[in-house]
Design an enzyme around this catalytic site. Structure first.
Site, mmCIF file in Angstrom:
data_model
loop_
_atom_site.group_PDB
_atom_site.id
_atom_site.type_symbol
_atom_site.label_atom_id
_atom_site.label_comp_id
_atom_site.label_asym_id
_atom_site.label_seq_id
_atom_site.Cartn_x
_atom_site.Cartn_y
_atom_site.Cartn_z
ATOM 1 N N PHE A 1 -17.192 34.221 20.617
ATOM 2 C CA PHE A 1 -16.094 33.143 21.324
ATOM 3 C C PHE A 1 -16.025 33.480 22.298
ATOM 4 O O PHE A 1 -15.741 34.124 23.680
ATOM 5 C CB PHE A 1 -14.902 33.672 20.808
ATOM 6 C CG PHE A 1 -14.713 33.472 18.997
ATOM 7 C CD1 PHE A 1 -15.850 31.983 18.769
ATOM 8 C CD2 PHE A 1 -13.578 33.465 18.946
ATOM 9 C CE1 PHE A 1 -15.218 31.492 17.782
ATOM 10 C CE2 PHE A 1 -13.141 32.964 17.069
ATOM 11 C CZ PHE A 1 -13.094 33.011 16.712
ATOM 12 N N GLU A 2 -16.081 31.832 22.587
ATOM 13 C CA GLU A 2 -15.979 31.505 24.109
ATOM 14 C C GLU A 2 -16.381 31.384 25.224
ATOM 15 O O GLU A 2 -16.220 31.915 26.498
ATOM 16 C CB GLU A 2 -14.072 32.250 24.842
ATOM 17 C CG GLU A 2 -12.615 31.901 23.891
ATOM 18 C CD GLU A 2 -12.605 29.815 23.482
ATOM 19 O OE1 GLU A 2 -13.023 29.414 24.250
ATOM 20 O OE2 GLU A 2 -12.189 29.710 22.898
ATOM 21 N N GLY A 3 -17.582 31.788 24.784
ATOM 22 C CA GLY A 3 -18.343 31.720 25.942
ATOM 23 C C GLY A 3 -18.956 33.386 25.587
ATOM 24 O O GLY A 3 -18.210 33.931 26.347
#
Length: 593
Positions: free
Chosen positions: A402-404
């Site tokens: 998630f989120e990079g």
């Protein structure tokens, strides 16, 4: 207490006084009440419905978000003029933390309140904010964020989704495919990123489900967070009103990056709440499970696990709220200087993008460690779907993606730090040169400082020297080719991240000592010391791996000597410290720090 707004990344070259950090013990009564409301909501509405949520019972997740909206949990950081509470960033972190133990529900809520709502709040014009934010705050409308595509994950700006104006120039016609869209199955509003005509950079659009031209694949079957709606979404000449362009043309990539900064640190907060729940469950089970006529909490191996879980959780919690307060302080300084509040929100988070990336990586990996040890403490029941650890174990794994991904975020930590140094925003080479000169000098064996925390502060100072030595030598030796040496960059990122978290837990212990006294700080100091000693070994390992990759001969020998000097400390009985930490939790039958 007023605190100084420091620069992002400055911790690498500057000693931070304990007076300049915020610790969770300082939350006021109102913040604690908000947190308790979140915990009560999970107990009353979510935790007894986990199987139904994971089965994606029709309408259940939407109804839970509706109820959360009625309580105001979707608008804690939203300005009052749009129906929110207008609380500061760290209070919104506390909400993410408290809800973090809600498994798939926590994912749905954070996607809605974060990446789904904030782009409009921070980048929307007055008309857009007035139209959408009140309904998103109340929960009447649910939000999703559409960035990832089949061939555009970490390289988000390479997305192929496109838009073109219709002949009348009243609508953009949106075409493209988005995947892994959280809340996709029920969202009313989508933040969609696409390129206008042949633009180089993305633009962002506010798209309503009812605009038409939107189709979806069935729900994805996932390893974990099974209750979270995850869809592929197809836009086929979807007509988007021209006034729904968010911000300016080609500003989409900047929007995505800045919103992801917020998403990263908020994800860290959520993992803290999840880890706290897991540790408490593990303690209770260890007290209940009897083997060889004794509760397994009596055995040293189990106590070691419980203590280590608590230490890593406590350390990362310290770092997360330290960074959250830095963002609040930067925001206050920018607003005082005359900046628009919405711009100040973005700028303050951008200033601490390095810390946001660190929090994301270290907190997600902390949770993975905690749930893995939780399974081990439960033994066979840990592997059973009938016990609580199986769901926690599966749900945790997504957080490192998630989120990079954590790999991308590690590379970003070093990249952002070096770019700020090149712009003159941070002086890294001066301190790095000073460390290199120190290696050539005779060590100073002056009188030892015996004041409280002096030994621990010396460890932190030396760890920073180790990091500056390795990073400085890598920059000088590899120059422009360093950006291609990802293994070395990952080693340097590990050193930087461990230093930040280790310093954060020590500053928390020091502040508790000065506010509440020596007795109150005893367990915090135990945890800080154990974490510090583990960090010495981790920095030494990462440093050696990096040095072996680019240095040789006498230069390598000298820096290895320096690395040993900077990563040594007086002996400390970590076993007994862990015993004390574990005993406190076992006696109180919960995570109690």
């Amino acid at each position: 207490m007023e605190t100084k707004a420091m620069k992002g990344g400055e911790f690498v070259v500057r000693e931070t006084p304990y007076t300049e950090v915020f610790i969770p013990e300082e939350f006021d009564e109102e913040a604690k009440m908000i947190r308790q409301t979140c915990l009560d909501f999970l107990d009353a509405e979510v935790l007894d419905k986990l199987d139904r949520i994971d089965a994606q019972e029709e309408g259940l997740m939407q109804s839970l978000l509706d109820k959360a909206g009625e309580l105001g949990l979707l608008g804690v950081s939203i300005p009052e003029q749009y129906g929110g509470f207008g609380k500061n960033f760290n209070t919104s972190m506390l909400v993410g933390d408290a809800v973090g133990g809600g498994y798939s529900f926590a994912v749905a809520l954070s996607a809605h309140t974060g990446i789904g709502t904030l782009p409009i709040l921070y980048y929307g014009n007055d008309e857009q904010k007035e139209k959408y934010i009140p309904k998103l705050t109340s929960g009447e409308w649910k939000a999703a964020y559409c960035l990832t595509e089949p061939n555009a994950g970490s390289d988000a700006n390479s997305g192929r989704s496109s838009v073109r104006l219709n002949i009348e120039e009243t609508h953009y016609l949106l075409n493209g495919q988005k995947m892994w869209i959280t809340n996709g199955g029920f969202a009313d509003v989508f933040i969609v990123f696409a390129k206008i005509d042949n633009d180089k950079n993305l633009s962002a659009f506010i798209v309503e489900r009812d605009f038409g031209g939107i189709t979806m694949n069935p729900e994805e079957h996932k390893m974990g967070i099974k209750g979270s709606s995850t869809r592929q979404i197809f836009f086929n000449d979807c007509p988007v009103p021209a006034e729904n362009l968010l911000s300016e043309r080609e500003n989409g990539f900047k929007i995505a990056v800045n919103i992801l900064n917020i998403g990263r640190i908020k994800l860290g907060a959520a993992t803290i709440g999840s880890a706290r729940s897991v540790v408490t469950q593990a303690v209770k089970y260890a007290n209940e499970r009897v083997q060889f006529n004794l509760p397994i909490s009596k055995f040293g191996a189990i106590r070691h696990k419980l203590a280590e879980m608590a230490i890593r959780l406590y350390a990362n919690e310290s770092a997360a709220y330290r960074a959250g307060q830095n963002i609040d302080d930067a925001y206050a300084a920018l607003v005082a200087g005359g900046m628009d509040e919405a711009k100040a929100k973005l700028k303050s988070t951008e200033q601490f993008a390095i810390e946001c990336a660190i929090i994301k990586v270290w907190c997600s990996e902390m949770l993975d460690y905690v749930v893995d040890e939780g399974v081990q403490i439960y033994g066979g029941m840990g592997y059973s779907a009938e016990g609580p650890m199986e769901r926690a174990y599966r749900d945790s794994r997504i957080n490192r993606i998630f989120e990079g991904t954590n790999e991308v975020n590690r590379l970003l930590v070093v990249d952002m730090l070096l770019k700020r140094a090149m712009k003159g925003e941070l002086d890294l080479m001066g301190p790095a040169t000073a460390v290199a000169n120190e290696l050539m000098a005779i060590p100073d064996f002056g009188e030892e400082d015996e004041t409280v925390f002096a030994a621990e502060k010396k460890i932190i100072a030396n760890l920073k020297k180790a990091g500056l030595m390795v990073a400085g030598a890598a920059v000088q030796k590899l120059m422009m080719s360093l950006s291609k040496e990802e293994e070395i960059l990952m080693n340097i990122a590990d050193i930087i991240g461990y230093i930040y978290v280790a310093e954060s837990i020590l500053l928390r212990a020091e502040k508790i000592y000065h506010i509440q006294g020596e007795h109150a700080a005893a367990f915090s100091l135990d945890m800080a010391r154990v974490y510090l000693y583990a960090t010495l070994d981790k920095v030494a390992t990462a440093g050696k791996e990096a040095l072996y990759a680019f240095a040789e001969g006498d230069e390598l020998k000298m820096m290895l000597v320096g690395l040993r000097r900077f990563t040594k400390a007086e002996p400390f009985n970590t076993k007994e410290a862990r015993q004390r930490i574990a005993k406190k939790m076992i006696d109180e039958n919960k995570y109690c720090f």
